[in-house]
Design a protein around this motif. Structure first.
Motif, PDB file in Angstrom:
ATOM      1  N   GLY A 821      13.230   9.499  11.001  1.00  9.57           N
ATOM      2  CA  GLY A 821      12.431   9.829  12.175  1.00  9.57           C
ATOM      3  C   GLY A 821      11.031   9.247  12.093  1.00  9.57           C
ATOM      4  N   HIS A 822      10.418   8.996  13.253  1.00 13.10           N
ATOM      5  CA  HIS A 822       9.128   8.304  13.318  1.00 13.10           C
ATOM      6  C   HIS A 822       7.981   9.259  13.661  1.00 13.10           C
ATOM      7  N   TYR A 823       6.779   8.854  13.239  1.00 10.41           N
ATOM      8  CA  TYR A 823       5.553   9.596  13.518  1.00 10.41           C
ATOM      9  C   TYR A 823       4.391   8.597  13.484  1.00 10.41           C
ATOM     10  N   MET A 824       3.186   9.046  13.858  1.00  7.55           N
ATOM     11  CA  MET A 824       1.970   8.241  13.719  1.00  7.55           C
ATOM     12  C   MET A 824       1.238   8.708  12.458  1.00  7.55           C
ATOM     13  N   VAL A 825       0.731   7.751  11.672  1.00  7.43           N
ATOM     14  CA  VAL A 825       0.086   8.101  10.422  1.00  7.43           C
ATOM     15  C   VAL A 825      -1.073   7.136  10.164  1.00  7.43           C
ATOM     16  N   VAL A 826      -2.120   7.631   9.473  1.00  6.41           N
ATOM     17  CA  VAL A 826      -3.240   6.794   9.074  1.00  6.41           C
ATOM     18  C   VAL A 826      -3.536   7.055   7.596  1.00  6.41           C
ATOM     19  N   ASN A 827      -3.780   5.975   6.852  1.00 11.05           N
ATOM     20  CA  ASN A 827      -4.130   6.069   5.437  1.00 11.05           C
ATOM     21  C   ASN A 827      -5.612   6.442   5.324  1.00 11.05           C
ATOM     22  N   THR A 828      -5.892   7.581   4.702  1.00  9.60           N
ATOM     23  CA  THR A 828      -7.283   8.046   4.602  1.00  9.60           C
ATOM     24  C   THR A 828      -7.853   7.854   3.199  1.00  9.60           C
ATOM     25  N   GLY A 829      -7.178   7.085   2.327  1.00 12.99           N
ATOM     26  CA  GLY A 829      -7.738   6.754   1.025  1.00 12.99           C
ATOM     27  C   GLY A 829      -9.031   5.947   1.206  1.00 12.99           C
ATOM     28  N   ARG A 830      -9.907   6.002   0.221  1.00 13.76           N
ATOM     29  CA  ARG A 830     -11.231   5.405   0.386  1.00 13.76           C
ATOM     30  C   ARG A 830     -11.186   3.897   0.568  1.00 13.76           C
ATOM     31  N   VAL A 831     -10.104   3.234   0.084  1.00 11.29           N
ATOM     32  CA  VAL A 831     -10.009   1.788   0.297  1.00 11.29           C
ATOM     33  C   VAL A 831      -9.743   1.482   1.764  1.00 11.29           C
ATOM     34  N   SER A 832      -8.881   2.258   2.397  1.00  6.41           N
ATOM     35  CA  SER A 832      -8.547   2.027   3.807  1.00  6.41           C
ATOM     36  C   SER A 832      -9.542   2.667   4.754  1.00  6.41           C
ATOM     37  N   LEU A 833     -10.033   3.845   4.402  1.00 13.31           N
ATOM     38  CA  LEU A 833     -10.947   4.566   5.282  1.00 13.31           C
ATOM     39  C   LEU A 833     -12.034   5.215   4.434  1.00 13.31           C
ATOM     40  N   PRO A 834     -13.136   4.493   4.185  1.00 11.74           N
ATOM     41  CA  PRO A 834     -14.202   5.045   3.334  1.00 11.74           C
ATOM     42  C   PRO A 834     -14.743   6.358   3.895  1.00 11.74           C
ATOM     43  N   ALA A 835     -15.421   7.083   3.035  1.00  7.97           N
ATOM     44  CA  ALA A 835     -15.967   8.393   3.416  1.00  7.97           C
ATOM     45  C   ALA A 835     -16.875   8.248   4.639  1.00  7.97           C
ATOM     46  N   GLY A 836     -16.670   9.124   5.627  1.00 11.20           N
ATOM     47  CA  GLY A 836     -17.473   9.123   6.839  1.00 11.20           C
ATOM     48  C   GLY A 836     -17.013   8.145   7.894  1.00 11.20           C
ATOM     49  N   HIS A 837     -16.135   7.237   7.549  1.00  6.71           N
ATOM     50  CA  HIS A 837     -15.625   6.284   8.529  1.00  6.71           C
ATOM     51  C   HIS A 837     -14.468   6.914   9.302  1.00  6.71           C
ATOM     52  N   THR A 838     -14.229   6.401  10.485  1.00  2.00           N
ATOM     53  CA  THR A 838     -13.251   7.025  11.382  1.00  2.00           C
ATOM     54  C   THR A 838     -12.195   6.028  11.840  1.00  2.00           C
ATOM     55  N   ALA A 839     -11.043   6.591  12.175  1.00  2.00           N
ATOM     56  CA  ALA A 839      -9.943   5.847  12.813  1.00  2.00           C
ATOM     57  C   ALA A 839      -9.481   6.673  14.000  1.00  2.00           C
ATOM     58  N   ALA A 840      -9.569   6.118  15.190  1.00  2.00           N
ATOM     59  CA  ALA A 840      -9.270   6.875  16.413  1.00  2.00           C
ATOM     60  C   ALA A 840      -7.927   6.450  17.002  1.00  2.00           C
ATOM     61  N   LEU A 841      -7.279   7.407  17.661  1.00  3.97           N
ATOM     62  CA  LEU A 841      -6.022   7.172  18.369  1.00  3.97           C
ATOM     63  C   LEU A 841      -6.178   7.799  19.751  1.00  3.97           C
ATOM     64  N   THR A 842      -6.190   6.948  20.804  1.00  9.09           N
ATOM     65  CA  THR A 842      -6.528   7.403  22.151  1.00  9.09           C
ATOM     66  C   THR A 842      -5.325   7.276  23.074  1.00  9.09           C
ATOM     67  N   SER A 843      -5.090   8.337  23.838  1.00  6.49           N
ATOM     68  CA  SER A 843      -3.969   8.325  24.771  1.00  6.49           C
ATOM     69  C   SER A 843      -4.334   7.575  26.041  1.00  6.49           C
ATOM     70  N   GLN A 844      -3.337   7.259  26.825  1.00 14.18           N
ATOM     71  CA  GLN A 844      -3.581   6.781  28.178  1.00 14.18           C
ATOM     72  C   GLN A 844      -4.061   7.957  29.026  1.00 14.18           C
ATOM     73  N   PRO A 845      -4.669   7.689  30.180  1.00 14.32           N
ATOM     74  CA  PRO A 845      -5.168   8.794  31.013  1.00 14.32           C
ATOM     75  C   PRO A 845      -4.035   9.680  31.532  1.00 14.32           C
ATOM     76  N   TYR A 846      -4.229  10.989  31.441  1.00 15.80           N
ATOM     77  CA  TYR A 846      -3.291  11.959  32.018  1.00 15.80           C
ATOM     78  C   TYR A 846      -3.773  12.317  33.422  1.00 15.80           C
ATOM     79  N   GLN A 847      -2.824  12.384  34.352  1.00 16.11           N
ATOM     80  CA  GLN A 847      -3.125  12.788  35.720  1.00 16.11           C
ATOM     81  C   GLN A 847      -2.891  14.283  35.846  1.00 16.11           C
TER      82      GLN A 847
END
Length: 1187
Positions: A821-847
């Motif tokens: 089965g599938h899901y959305m995932v982000v690697n939050t280790g310091r090499v991929s996402l240093p402390a304080g840095h962000t990775a955003a996932l934004t939806s399309q607009p909902y009506q």
């Protein structure tokens, strides 16, 4: 032979096992002391004193033929005028009952019957004064067999044929029970040396009345006996009668001609090839798919036969007989074997003065066995018999045991009868066919529904025919007692005219359908249909059917069938064949009893719109509500089961009008794991821009499978556009999928049902096809795509499964509970996402569809320092933080939700923030936006959705899923007529039909999302039961389940609640847990229904602080009607007394219920102490400040 009472070692060729019959049945010594001799009349035996070897050898040695009396037959039947027949009118003919119990055979007649279900008349005379053999005194409680044995007979010719009439009457009570395979079985076997070979077994279905049995024992070179046996299960009162046992062509006349090819070709002559008839054995030819595994004469791998294999020249092998005198009584019997190719051919002709007259022809693959054929010759000139064989590619044609009757007399004079020359044979190669013009074309281009020959002759003999000029390419491939043949109308018929294809008596001995097969056809287009006229007169056991055979896969699919109705029926039928990518053959199947007045006929066969590239006028109409047809969608008829144009039939109404049509998967077909049904579009023109396909679907049932939507680009790999698995309730749901641009490729769209479950149904309605991509999806499981969510920031969100992903993540997704089965995932280790840095996932607009909406999702944070997950709602470029979570122990998925009050388009933003850890991840799954405010965790009225309550999908649990429905009555999914929340038919609740519990699953689970540790919480809910107590051995229970196990905190035995009843359960747990509702049973069937509604879970307030204590009973609609009748039918005083008694009853019942509720202990139950966040907040986008 072994002595009586010892173990028998018998070689049984078919269904018989050692010592299934008494050993003495086959012992001639013991036969002198059988316990009973059937009563008989006075019959003269062997008046001339013939030696023993001349008795019972099917040859009259005495002048009065009395040496052939009491042999299992008499010298003849005076009534029937047939030699070597036993009609039981004067004698038992030597047949003996040799059973070991009271259950046995007697000679009797209908006028003497004082017990049982004997025939009302015999078969010979047709009156109640005629005699027959019949079984009597079957035991009532055990399986029993009645045995009947003939006297010894000397030898049998290879042409020997045994015919008798049998009458089965009575019934079996056990047939109505769970084991529907039990039935009385009549068998005929032959015993010789140390072998017992079964010759015949009664068919599974047989109507009452006299039926003929035909068996062929083959050449028997030693003494033998025949054995009739009737075996019937306990409580079966069936009886069988036998009459008119006849032996035909069983004697060994001195001048009969039999060629087994064991030593040479006898007087037959194989013409020079290639190809040529070769004499060989299975042992020498080796193991090959098309080669016979045994010869017919000796049933041995070392036995010889003649064969011809496929030849690249495409020639014909010829075998000719000596020249015979003109005759009217010459018959040829032979055994043929055609296997491995659909184009193999065997023909039997006779030649006079170089003119060939075709008598019998076999074409195609008859199967891996020997098939009996008989040809009778009535010729006024000297003649030769010609046997010709053509083996198709990969096939073999073989013959054995050529037997000529006494009427086939060799011509003494040397008359010249020459074989026709093959010089004028087809000039085309083996993989080609000839046009009438003489041109050659590739064989696969013949009968492909398109003219390839300039004169169109390649499509002339391809199944479309009126039968006036021949079979039109149809050929009989029957191997049993029935066959197809051409016949002319002899009397007025409203269904048929002229010449037609009719069911006729065949020469085989097997009881099975006759089969006629078309030449290989196709490939075909989606609009392909076959039309024909038909006529059938038969009892309900008879049928006529059409199937499609695919020799590439070795499969056959039934596409149409009609059964007999006890009278003449018929008409014109149109049978869709649909698109088929490989060549196929159409088969006509029929089975009736021709001994009576039954008949089956077919005429005027046509194939229409079958060319592969035929385009339907509605091909581009993908938008469809199915009210007036299928629009541009069509059934893939090569699928295992079908979509049906339906109005519900107990499953529920359509979506469009509530009373119209929709498509559903045919639930009448017995499904198996992995089978599929596909609904396709025609090939669409290339899509230069994305389009949106929206549709309404229903997935209902306790173990339903998967619904997929796929894109098939021409020449490319299929693309999964959308999928959903498992029950979604008996309600319509809307889904959207974007059809991507296909560039220069044409494409097809396909809805596919995979039946990886086995109980339920699938519906489809109101498909809409519009330009442009779809908007934001209200539900997203990430199984197919990321649903328009876009990643931004320094880290990278990606869609993956644990089995294929490159980023560390959950071992299983939430949707399917599997590593696939599938899901959305982000690697939050310091090499991929240093402390304080962000990775955003934004939806399309909902009506926004309403003023208040609920956003729910499932999330998982890894152990250690995964960082934090922040959730924002963005509207008019103003972003507001609504949730934040940074720690979570364990590896479970957790559910969170937020109520949104939008005043326009809005988006959700999931933001992962790095914390500087070495490793970590944050994962999301199953986003869902619904109408209305979010309920409290684990609380639900089930009006909008199931609020996170779900049934586990783990197949190892062997459990069923609860359903979700309204009070609208559905025959297939029963439940209360009103819900508890609204008290109407339109309200919704969870339900389960307990009758499905059984070997495939003994429980049904409904689980809450994970909940935090609870010290003084309360669970309130309403339940409805309708289970007769005498059918119940199960219960409904509430359990609390954590990492260390589960415990039951409430239960009630199955009963009839006569309305909705409330329950209150204190909940305490020192660690994270889930609440489960479970229906379970110790035995089945457990008939009835259970429903749940208005689940309310309150934390830290206890069960006695809320005024909403659901303890009173809320009647269902049917109970309310009952109360109204009582009020109108009694006096006011009696009503008051009844109400007072009812209050007293409820008070006592409440006391009993309270006494059954377990008191929770404050001690630890061993659950893991996992921190839980309520995460519930109500926001307004107009207030607060930007984060």
């Amino acid at each position: 032979m072994p002595p009586a009472g010892h173990a028998c070692l018998l070689h049984l060729h078919l269904l018989w096992a050692p010592c299934l019959v008494p050993c003495r049945v086959f012992n001639p010594i013991v036969s002198l002391v059988v316990r009973a001799v059937l009563p008989s009349g006075s019959v003269v035996v062997n008046s001339c004193g013939s030696v023993t070897e001349q008795l019972c050898n099917f040859v009259c040695d005495c002048s009065d033929c009395s040496d052939e009396n009491q042999c299992g037959y008499l010298r003849g039947s005076a009534v029937l005028g047939i030699p070597f027949t036993c009609d039981f009118e004067d004698s038992d003919c030597g047949w003996q009952d040799v059973g070991t119990s009271m259950y046995g055979w007697v000679r009797g007649r209908a006028s003497l019957a004082t017990w049982g279900m004997w025939p009302h008349s015999d078969h010979t005379i047709g009156t109640d004064l005629g005699w027959f053999l019949v079984t009597m005194s079957p035991p009532a409680k055990t399986t029993a067999t009645a045995w009947l044995r003939s006297p010894e007979m000397r030898e049998a010719a290879a042409t020997c044929e045994i015919r008798t009439w049998y009458h089965l009457s009575g019934s079996c009570e056990s047939i109505q029970g769970l084991n529907q395979t039990e039935r009385p079985v009549l068998r005929l076997a032959v015993a010789h040396k140390d072998e017992v070979v079964e010759l015949w077994q009664s068919p599974e279905r047989s109507s009452e009345g006299w039926h003929q049995l035909v068996a062929y024992p083959g050449r028997i070179m030693e003494h033998f006996q025949l054995i009739f046996s009737l075996t019937q299960p306990p409580t079966c009162g069936a009886e069988v009668a036998l009459d008119d046992i006849m032996f035909r062509n069983c004697g060994l006349p001195e001048n009969f001609t039999h060629c087994s090819f064991d030593y040479d070709l006898c007087d037959w002559e194989a013409e020079a090839g290639p190809p040529v008839w070769g004499r060989n054995t299975s042992l020498n030819l080796g193991i090959s798919y098309s080669i016979p595994t045994r010869d017919h004469s000796n049933n041995s791998r070392a036995g010889f036969f003649l064969h011809v294999s496929s030849d690249p020249t495409g020639g014909t092998a010829q075998l000719s007989s000596p020249t015979f005198q003109a005759t009217s009584s010459c018959s040829l019997v032979l055994y043929c074997h055609l296997h491995g190719s659909a184009t193999s051919n065997l023909s039997i002709s006779y030649l006079t003065n170089s003119t060939k007259h075709l008598m019998r022809e076999r074409t195609g693959d008859l199967g891996n066995f020997w098939v009996r054929e008989r040809v009778d010759f009535n010729v006024t000139d000297a003649f030769k018999v010609l046997i010709e064989g053509v083996a198709g590619s990969g096939g073999t044609v073989a013959i054995d045991d050529l037997i000529l009757s006494q009427g086939c007399v060799k011509e003494k004079e040397k008359l010249l009868v020459t074989l026709p020359s093959q010089a004028g044979a087809s000039p085309c190669a083996a993989d080609e066919v000839a046009c009438d013009s003489g041109d050659c074309i590739a064989a696969e281009l013949a009968c492909d529904f398109a003219d390839t020959c300039a004169d169109g002759s390649d499509e002339k003999h391809c199944g479309t025919t009126t039968f006036e000029s021949g079979a039109g390419g149809w050929h009989d491939v029957s191997v049993g007692r029935l066959r197809w043949g051409l016949q002319k109308v002899t009397e007025s018929d409203i269904f048929l005219i002229g010449t037609f294809l009719a069911l006729q008596t065949g020469e085989g001995q097997m009881v099975g359908p006759a089969k006629a097969r078309s030449p290989p056809l196709g490939p075909s287009g989606p609009a392909c249909t076959m039309e024909m006229s038909y006529h059938i007169h038969s009892d309900p056991q008879g049928f006529l059917a059409i199937s499609v055979a695919d020799h590439t896969t070795g499969t056959s699919q039934l596409v149409w069938q009609t059964q007999g109705r006890g009278r003449t029926t018929g008409g014109h039928v149109r049978v869709p064949l649909g698109e088929r990518s490989r060549p196929f053959q159409v088969e006509l199947l029929a089975l009736v009893d021709l001994q009576g007045s039954a008949s089956v006929s077919v005429d005027n066969v046509t194939f229409k719109q079958c060319y592969l590239d035929v385009v339907s006028p509605t091909a581009a109409e993908l938008s469809c509500n199915f009210e007036r047809g299928m629009c541009g969608w069509y059934q893939d008829l090569s699928s295992d089961f079908k979509w049906v144009h339906s109005t519900g039939q107990g499953q529920g109404s359509d979506h469009t009008t509530g009373s119209g049509y929709f498509l559903s998967v045919d639930s009448s077909v017995p499904w198996s794991h992995g089978q599929r049904a596909q609904l396709l579009t025609s090939r669409q023109e290339p899509a230069t821009a994305p389009h949106c396909l929206s549709f309404w679907y229903r997935l209902a049932g306790p173990q339903i499978g998967t619904l997929n939507l796929k894109l098939w680009p021409e020449g490319g790999e299929e693309v999964m556009l959308w999928t959903r698995r498992g029950t979604q309730g008996s309600l319509w749901h809307r889904a959207w999928a974007t059809l991507p641009s296909t560039g220069q490729q044409r494409y097809q769209v396909a809805f596919e049902v995979l039946h990886d479950g086995f109980l339920g149904d699938v519906g489809l309605d109101d498909i809409t096809h519009t330009a442009g991509p779809c908007g934001a999806k209200l539900s997203c499981s990430f199984e197919v795509e990321s649903c328009g969510l876009t990643a931004s920031g320094e880290g990278t969100w990606q869609r993956q499964s644990n089995g294929t992903g490159t980023t560390a993540g959950p071992v299983a997704d939430h949707t399917t509970g599997t590593s696939a089965g599938h899901y959305m995932v982000v690697n939050t280790g310091r090499v991929s996402l240093p402390a304080g840095h962000t990775a955003a996932l934004t939806s399309q607009p909902y009506q926004p569809s309403v003023s208040v909406q609920c956003l729910a999702f499932w999330y998982q944070l890894s152990a250690g320092t995964p960082g934090s997950l922040r959730v924002f709602v963005e509207q008019s470029r103003v972003r507001r933080k609504v949730l934040s979570m940074s720690t979570m122990e364990g590896s479970n998925w957790h559910r969170s939700h937020v109520t949104v009050q939008p005043n326009g388009e809005w988006q959700v933003v999931f933001e992962a923030v790095g914390a500087g850890g070495d490793h970590g991840y944050i994962a999301l799954d199953d986003l869902h936006v619904s109408e209305g405010a979010c309920p409290k965790p684990a609380s639900c009225d089930f009006e909008q959705d199931t609020c996170g309550w779900s049934s586990p999908s783990d197949p190892r649990l062997h459990s069923f899923a609860w359903g979700w429905k309204s009070g609208i009555t559905l025959a297939k999914y029963p439940g209360p007529e009103q819900d508890h929340t609204l008290g109407t038919r339109n309200g919704h609740y969870m339900h389960f039909d307990t009758s499905v519990l059984g070997a495939r699953g003994t429980s049904a689970l409904l689980e809450s999302p994970p909940l935090p540790a609870a010290t003084d919480s309360c669970l309130r809910f309403w339940y409805h039961m309708d289970i007769p107590e005498h059918l119940c051995s199960g219960e409904l229970r509430v359990t609390l389940q954590g990492a260390a196990g589960q415990r039951t905190v409430w239960s009630v035995a199955g009963h009839r609640s006569r309305g909705w009843q409330g329950a209150v359960v204190p909940v305490q747990s020192p660690t994270e847990f889930q609440i489960s509702f479970e229906i379970t049973t110790r035995r089945w069937p457990m008939e009835g229904t259970v429903a749940l509604d208005d689940i309310m879970y309150s934390t830290r307030v206890g069960c006695h602080s809320s005024p909403e204590s659901p303890m009173e009973e809320k009647p269902s609609g049917s109970f309310g009607s009952f109360v109204a009748e009582v009020v109108l039918g009694v006096l006011l005083a009696l009503v008051i007394v009844a109400l007072m008694a009812a209050w007293g009853w409820y008070w006592l019942k409440q006391r009993r219920l309270a006494s059954r509720t377990p008191i929770e202990s404050n001690s630890s139950q061993g659950f893991d102490n996992i921190t839980f966040r309520d995460d519930k907040v109500i926001i307004s986008p107009r207030e607060g400040d930007q984060s």
